[in-house]
Design a protein around this motif. Structure first.
Motif, short mmCIF file in Angstrom:
data_model
loop_
_atom_site.label_atom_id
_atom_site.label_comp_id
_atom_site.label_asym_id
_atom_site.label_seq_id
_atom_site.Cartn_x
_atom_site.Cartn_y
_atom_site.Cartn_z
N PRO A 229 0.84 -1.20 0.00
CA PRO A 229 0.00 0.00 0.00
C PRO A 229 0.87 1.25 0.00
N THR A 234 -3.43 4.41 -2.12
CA THR A 234 -3.77 3.25 -1.31
C THR A 234 -3.07 3.33 0.04
N THR A 235 -3.78 2.93 1.09
CA THR A 235 -3.17 2.88 2.42
C THR A 235 -3.46 1.57 3.14
N ASP A 239 -7.68 -1.26 0.12
CA ASP A 239 -7.39 -0.33 -0.99
C ASP A 239 -6.65 -1.04 -2.11
N VAL A 240 -5.64 -1.83 -1.75
CA VAL A 240 -4.84 -2.54 -2.75
C VAL A 240 -5.70 -3.55 -3.49
N ARG A 242 -8.94 -3.48 -4.01
CA ARG A 242 -9.84 -2.77 -4.91
C ARG A 242 -9.10 -2.17 -6.09
N PHE A 243 -7.91 -1.60 -5.84
CA PHE A 243 -7.15 -1.01 -6.94
C PHE A 243 -6.79 -2.06 -7.98
#
Length: 251
Positions: A229, A234-235, A239-240, A242-243
């Motif tokens: 992340p 992304t954090t 997030d990762v 979904r990205f």
């Protein structure tokens, strides 16, 4: 106290999971130090409130971060230091700073759910936050399930994957027809991959080596997945996930 209903529980999980990962903190009494945004993301899922991240979150190659003098004070103050073993700072953390071994915790970083669960619960056991960790893990499980639904049209298609992204690809429901890396492919491997007639090449953004396959597979889509992340806003692990699912699903 009334029991939480089924609508409150997911909301609590999301609030806990998606808290932004900050690199600075003034709380040194229960300070968790994480080597990178990846190990920090595990710590936050586990329920850590105060996390100091050694490698800058925006680094493309966080495992190459070298310790600075300002980091040493934080390490000495830490109640728990989380590392993954592949960081260049590992030897110095383990033997060069006289850090108490009982404050060090090795975790295996990966994106298969079993690995995530084990690492998170190992951290939570040290922090005394197992109940919070289990709620947050359900939120991660939900993200992986949502990604599989998004990408279900790709199931069964020939896709080649960087070794460091193979576990996430499998969690997304894909069985790679070939795995490459982390070193650059040789001519024999390029020829072998060409015979798969793969429609997609999934490389690793942090050490991409898959571009040569495009010469043999000129019509294949080429994408780079994140592990750590930090990049692309992304954090968190969510997030990762979904990205990576979004760049795979949307040309």
């Amino acid at each position: 106290m009334k029991l939480l209903n089924s609508y409150c529980l997911p909301l609590i999980a999301c609030c806990l999971l998606f808290t932004a990962c900050k690199g600075k903190t003034s709380d040194t009494e229960s300070l968790v130090v994480a080597t990178s945004g990846w190990t920090a993301a595990y710590a936050r899922i586990a329920g850590a409130d105060s996390v100091y991240v050694l490698a800058p979150i925006e680094m493309e190659h966080p495992s190459e971060y070298e310790l600075r003098m300002s980091d040493i004070a934080r390490l000495q103050q830490a109640s728990l230091i989380i590392y993954a073993g592949y960081e260049v700072m590992t030897d110095r953390l383990k033997t060069g700073l006289d850090l108490p071994p009982d404050r060090m915790l090795y975790i295996h970083t990966d994106y298969d759910f079993a690995s995530i669960e084990k690492a998170v619960l190992d951290i939570a056991e040290r922090l005394g936050t197992t109940d919070i960790a289990r709620i947050n893990l359900e939120a991660v499980r939900h993200e992986l399930s949502a990604a599989r639904e998004t990408l279900k049209a790709l199931v069964g298609q020939p896709i080649v994957v960087h070794r460091f992204q193979a576990s996430l690809a499998k969690e997304f429901g894909i069985t790679p027809v070939a795995i490459f890396g982390p070193g650059a492919p040789e001519a024999a491997q390029i020829a072998e991959v060409a015979r798969t007639q793969a429609v997609m090449i999934i490389d690793n953004l942090h050490n991409p080596v898959g571009q040569p396959f495009l010469e043999a597979l000129p019509t294949a889509r080429y994408v780079q997945f994140l592990n750590f992340p930090g990049l692309h806003q992304t954090t968190t692990l969510a997030d990762v996930i979904r990205f990576n699912a979004s760049i795979w699903a949307n040309p």
